[in-house]
Design a protein around this motif. Structure first.
Motif, mmCIF file in Angstrom:
data_model
loop_
_atom_site.group_PDB
_atom_site.id
_atom_site.type_symbol
_atom_site.label_atom_id
_atom_site.label_comp_id
_atom_site.label_asym_id
_atom_site.label_seq_id
_atom_site.Cartn_x
_atom_site.Cartn_y
_atom_site.Cartn_z
ATOM 1 N N ALA A 113 0.834 -1.207 0.000
ATOM 2 C CA ALA A 113 0.000 0.000 0.000
ATOM 3 C C ALA A 113 0.863 1.250 0.000
ATOM 4 N N LEU A 114 1.900 1.292 0.839
ATOM 5 C CA LEU A 114 2.770 2.462 0.871
ATOM 6 C C LEU A 114 3.574 2.601 -0.412
ATOM 7 N N GLY A 115 3.932 1.473 -0.989
ATOM 8 C CA GLY A 115 4.647 1.517 -2.265
ATOM 9 C C GLY A 115 3.800 2.099 -3.379
ATOM 10 N N LYS A 116 2.508 1.690 -3.404
ATOM 11 C CA LYS A 116 1.601 2.238 -4.422
ATOM 12 C C LYS A 116 1.365 3.729 -4.202
ATOM 13 N N MET A 117 1.228 4.132 -2.928
ATOM 14 C CA MET A 117 1.048 5.556 -2.639
ATOM 15 C C MET A 117 2.287 6.354 -3.050
ATOM 16 N N THR A 118 3.458 5.778 -2.805
ATOM 17 C CA THR A 118 4.700 6.458 -3.175
ATOM 18 C C THR A 118 4.784 6.647 -4.683
ATOM 19 N N TRP A 119 4.474 5.593 -5.425
ATOM 20 C CA TRP A 119 4.505 5.695 -6.885
ATOM 21 C C TRP A 119 3.493 6.721 -7.390
ATOM 22 N N GLY A 120 2.287 6.693 -6.845
ATOM 23 C CA GLY A 120 1.262 7.651 -7.275
ATOM 24 C C GLY A 120 1.658 9.089 -6.985
ATOM 25 N N LEU A 121 2.155 9.322 -5.762
ATOM 26 C CA LEU A 121 2.582 10.683 -5.421
ATOM 27 C C LEU A 121 3.782 11.126 -6.247
ATOM 28 N N ALA A 122 4.701 10.190 -6.517
ATOM 29 C CA ALA A 122 5.876 10.536 -7.323
ATOM 30 C C ALA A 122 5.482 10.905 -8.750
#
Length: 126
Positions: free
Chosen positions: A47-56
């Motif tokens: 979940a945090l990885g997906k959020m990181t990719w989306g925000l990036a």
């Protein structure tokens, strides 16, 4: 428009920093790795990885958008246009009255002795 995009960009930057700091350290470089929570370690990482990719991706998109806006704002003028027009060059015989001579008014006038040869020195305190 530029201020709105810039505000969104700054919010994305802060959110991206927060999400990256929440992620579990896998290499042990800066921390001990953190403990478990209510979610499993793999689920939280995903979940945090997906959020990181989306925000990036959003951060990079707003960066490009701000670059395009800045390029459009500066496309109609050049730096030389902002300096203003300069007059004709001064010929050798003409001197501009507004330009002082070098060192003319920068130093105080010298104090000379009675003979006018050498400047007076302050008395020595022995």
């Amino acid at each position: 428009m530029e201020n709105i995009v810039l505000t969104i960009h700054l919010i994305l930057a802060l959110c991206l920093i927060g999400v990256v700091l929440l992620q579990r350290s896998e290499g042990g470089g800066l921390g001990m790795g953190g403990g478990g929570g209510t979610m499993s370690a793999r689920g939280a990482a995903t979940a945090l990885g997906k959020m990181t990719w989306g925000l990036a991706i959003c951060f990079i998109a707003t960066s490009i958008w701000l670059t395009v806006i800045a390029a459009q704002n500066s496309a109609d003028s050049s730096v030389l246009d902002r300096l203003g027009t300069q007059g004709a060059p001064i010929s050798e015989g003409d001197q501009s009255p507004s330009v002082p001579e070098l060192g003319g008014d920068l130093l105080p006038p010298p104090t000379t002795g009675s003979t006018g040869d050498a400047p007076l020195l302050p008395p020595r305190a022995d």
